[in-house]
Design an enzyme around this catalytic site. Structure first.
Site, short mmCIF file in Angstrom:
data_model
loop_
_atom_site.label_atom_id
_atom_site.label_comp_id
_atom_site.label_asym_id
_atom_site.label_seq_id
_atom_site.Cartn_x
_atom_site.Cartn_y
_atom_site.Cartn_z
N ASN A 208 -55.56 29.95 75.33
CA ASN A 208 -54.15 29.57 75.47
C ASN A 208 -53.63 29.10 74.12
O ASN A 208 -54.38 29.02 73.15
CB ASN A 208 -53.98 28.50 76.56
CG ASN A 208 -54.73 27.23 76.22
OD1 ASN A 208 -54.41 26.55 75.25
ND2 ASN A 208 -55.76 26.93 76.99
N ASP A 276 -58.04 27.05 83.47
CA ASP A 276 -58.37 26.78 84.87
C ASP A 276 -59.47 27.72 85.38
O ASP A 276 -60.18 27.40 86.32
CB ASP A 276 -57.12 26.92 85.74
CG ASP A 276 -56.14 25.77 85.50
OD1 ASP A 276 -56.61 24.65 85.23
OD2 ASP A 276 -54.91 26.00 85.56
N PRO A 303 -64.37 23.50 86.28
CA PRO A 303 -64.26 22.13 86.79
C PRO A 303 -62.99 21.48 86.24
O PRO A 303 -62.61 21.73 85.09
CB PRO A 303 -65.51 21.43 86.21
CG PRO A 303 -65.95 22.28 85.07
CD PRO A 303 -65.50 23.69 85.36
N ASP A 304 -62.34 20.68 87.06
CA ASP A 304 -61.18 19.92 86.59
C ASP A 304 -61.73 18.61 86.02
O ASP A 304 -62.08 17.69 86.77
CB ASP A 304 -60.20 19.66 87.75
CG ASP A 304 -58.91 19.02 87.25
OD1 ASP A 304 -58.98 18.18 86.33
OD2 ASP A 304 -57.84 19.35 87.79
N1 CTP Z 1 -57.40 19.31 82.95
C1 CTP Z 1 -58.78 19.14 82.91
N2 CTP Z 1 -59.60 20.12 83.33
C2 CTP Z 1 -59.11 21.28 83.83
C3 CTP Z 1 -57.70 21.46 83.88
C4 CTP Z 1 -56.88 20.46 83.42
O1 CTP Z 1 -59.24 18.09 82.47
N3 CTP Z 1 -59.94 22.22 84.24
C5 CTP Z 1 -56.53 18.20 82.52
C6 CTP Z 1 -55.76 18.48 81.26
O2 CTP Z 1 -56.47 18.05 80.12
C7 CTP Z 1 -54.51 17.64 81.48
C8 CTP Z 1 -54.32 17.64 82.98
O3 CTP Z 1 -55.58 18.02 83.53
O4 CTP Z 1 -54.71 16.30 81.12
C9 CTP Z 1 -53.26 18.54 83.51
O5 CTP Z 1 -53.51 19.86 83.20
P1 CTP Z 1 -52.66 21.02 83.88
O6 CTP Z 1 -53.18 22.30 83.40
O7 CTP Z 1 -51.21 20.71 83.69
O8 CTP Z 1 -53.04 20.74 85.38
P2 CTP Z 1 -53.34 21.70 86.50
O9 CTP Z 1 -54.25 20.96 87.43
O10 CTP Z 1 -53.83 23.00 85.97
O11 CTP Z 1 -51.93 21.81 87.20
P3 CTP Z 1 -50.92 23.03 87.38
O12 CTP Z 1 -50.85 23.19 88.84
O13 CTP Z 1 -49.63 22.52 86.78
O14 CTP Z 1 -51.51 24.20 86.62
#
Ligand code: CTP
Length: 397
Positions: A208, A276, A303-304
């Protein structure tokens, strides 16, 4: 706070030199001993007499002053301090420092020293924004020179913008931080930054456009307040800041493991733009075009990291900060994201193209916390970082 610290204060030639007089006072109030050095241009703005009267000792001005050489060589002068402070750091002084010039006492001291240096830039806004100054700034940052300011505001030349020297109180705080004495001293903070690269095969990847600029600025600001920063960064397009522990990673899985390895920590700031999804099984050979058409890529969810760390039942950092880049209904979406992920704060920004924030040097953020949404005025990414670092320090105090 600064008891018995020895500060070598280099006063450059700008209108902000008058603030250096108050700076001497404030450093002394904190317990520091200040040895002043006045450049030739600096002496056009403040007199050697007022500087030495305030400092309570003679002011050093000339390189080829034989008395000085006999009493204390310029090499020794440069090394006998705990910190060298350059205030105001004019465009010319910054250029000399970046270029390694040594044609007067101040620049020679700066080249000869192995003591940490803190500069407080001050100049006209056009000079500050000139590509030459930008280059010099990047060089000085890479060399590990600490910086405070400049601030936005109206300047003596009648223009408005970044270029005003930081106020003496801010410089004193930065001096304390540079001496390892900031409000985050003893605190360990994990910061993620940059994009991740998810491999498709050995030569291709999914990525990205994150530059890592905001995460880098935050890591720098936290370190400047005395924190021990573990900087877990994907392949960013800006260099990591000096004074932090850099853990370079490529993929989201690696970033997640690196964050785990960095714990325990007092705070986690998750500024990375984590992919993601990853390709479920990356090929170990370069994918070739075939008659059967495009290869089918199967994806798996990454993983988030933010959600996982926020929801740890054991070893959760006391403060977890996430980011949300949104294009519409910023506050509503970011508030929902904070609840979904379980973090303490969300730093939300509107990245719709009309704002010019994505890839730009400014940011306009809304800080979402349990107390609600707080909109900050539009400011430089460095200023956002500084303010956020101060808020983190206050929250951990
Ligand atoms: N983040 C993370 N790990 C991931 C994805 C996101 O730690 N796998 C963290 C990012 O560093 C950021 C926050 O989550 O601090 C938000 O990321 P974002 O991409 O906006 O969140 P998403 O959960 O992907 O939400 P969206 O539905 O808007 O895509």
């Amino acid at each position: 706070m600064l008891a018995n610290k020895r500060i070598l204060l280099i006063i450059g030639g700008g209108i902000a030199a008058y603030k250096a007089l108050e700076l001497i006072r404030r450093l002394q109030d904190g317990g520091a001993r200040v040895t002043p050095v006045l450049t030739r241009a600096g002496a056009e703005f403040v007199t050697p007499l007022s500087v030495s009267a305030l400092a309570g000792q003679r002011v050093f001005q000339h390189l080829f002053d034989l008395t000085d050489e006999a009493e204390m060589g310029h090499i020794e002068l440069s090394r006998s301090a705990d910190l060298i402070v350059v205030a105001p750091a004019t465009a010319d002084l910054m250029a000399k420092m970046a270029g390694g010039q040594a044609d007067d006492l101040a620049s020679t001291l700066l080249l000869a020293t192995d003591t940490p240096v803190l500069m407080a830039p001050a100049m006209n806004v056009r000079m500050w924004e000139h590509p030459a100054t930008r280059r010099n700034l990047a060089t000085l940052q890479a060399d590990g020179i600490a910086r405070v300011g400049p601030n936005d505001g109206s300047m003596a030349c009648g223009e408005f913008g970044p270029g005003r020297m930081a106020e003496p109180a801010e410089i004193v705080a930065a001096v304390a931080a540079a001496l390892g004495d900031g409000p985050l001293k003893g605190r360990r903070i994990v910061v993620t930054s940059g994009p991740t690269h998810e491999p498709i095969d050995p030569v291709r990847y999914i990525a990205n456009r994150s530059s890592g600029a905001q995460g880098t600025a935050i890591a720098r600001a936290l370190a400047a307040l005395g924190a021990e920063v573990i900087f877990v960064t994907g392949p960013a397009s800006v260099p990591p800041p000096p004074g932090v522990t850099v853990v370079p990673v490529e993929t989201a899985l690696q970033m997640s493991a690196a964050v785990d390895a960095a714990l325990p920590a007092d705070a986690g700031v998750f500024a990375a733009a984590v992919a993601d999804w990853r390709v479920k099984t990356a090929s170990d050979r370069q994918l070739k075009k075939t008659r059967d058409g495009m290869p089918a890529l199967e994806f798996a969810e990454n993983p988030d990291i933010l959600a996982r760390i926020s929801q740890l039942t054991e070893g959760r950092p006391a403060l977890v900060v996430g980011f949300a880049a949104e294009t519409d209904e910023v506050v509503a979406h970011a508030t929902a994201k904070r609840a979904r992920k379980g973090c303490d704060w969300i730093v939300a920004n509107d990245v719709s193209p009309a704002t010019g924030i994505m890839g730009g040097s400014e940011n306009a953020i809304v800080l979402i916390s349990a107390e609600g949404a707080e909109a900050w005025p539009r400011m430089g990414k460095d200023a956002v970082a500084q303010r956020l670092a101060e808020r983190i320090a206050a929250a951990l105090a």
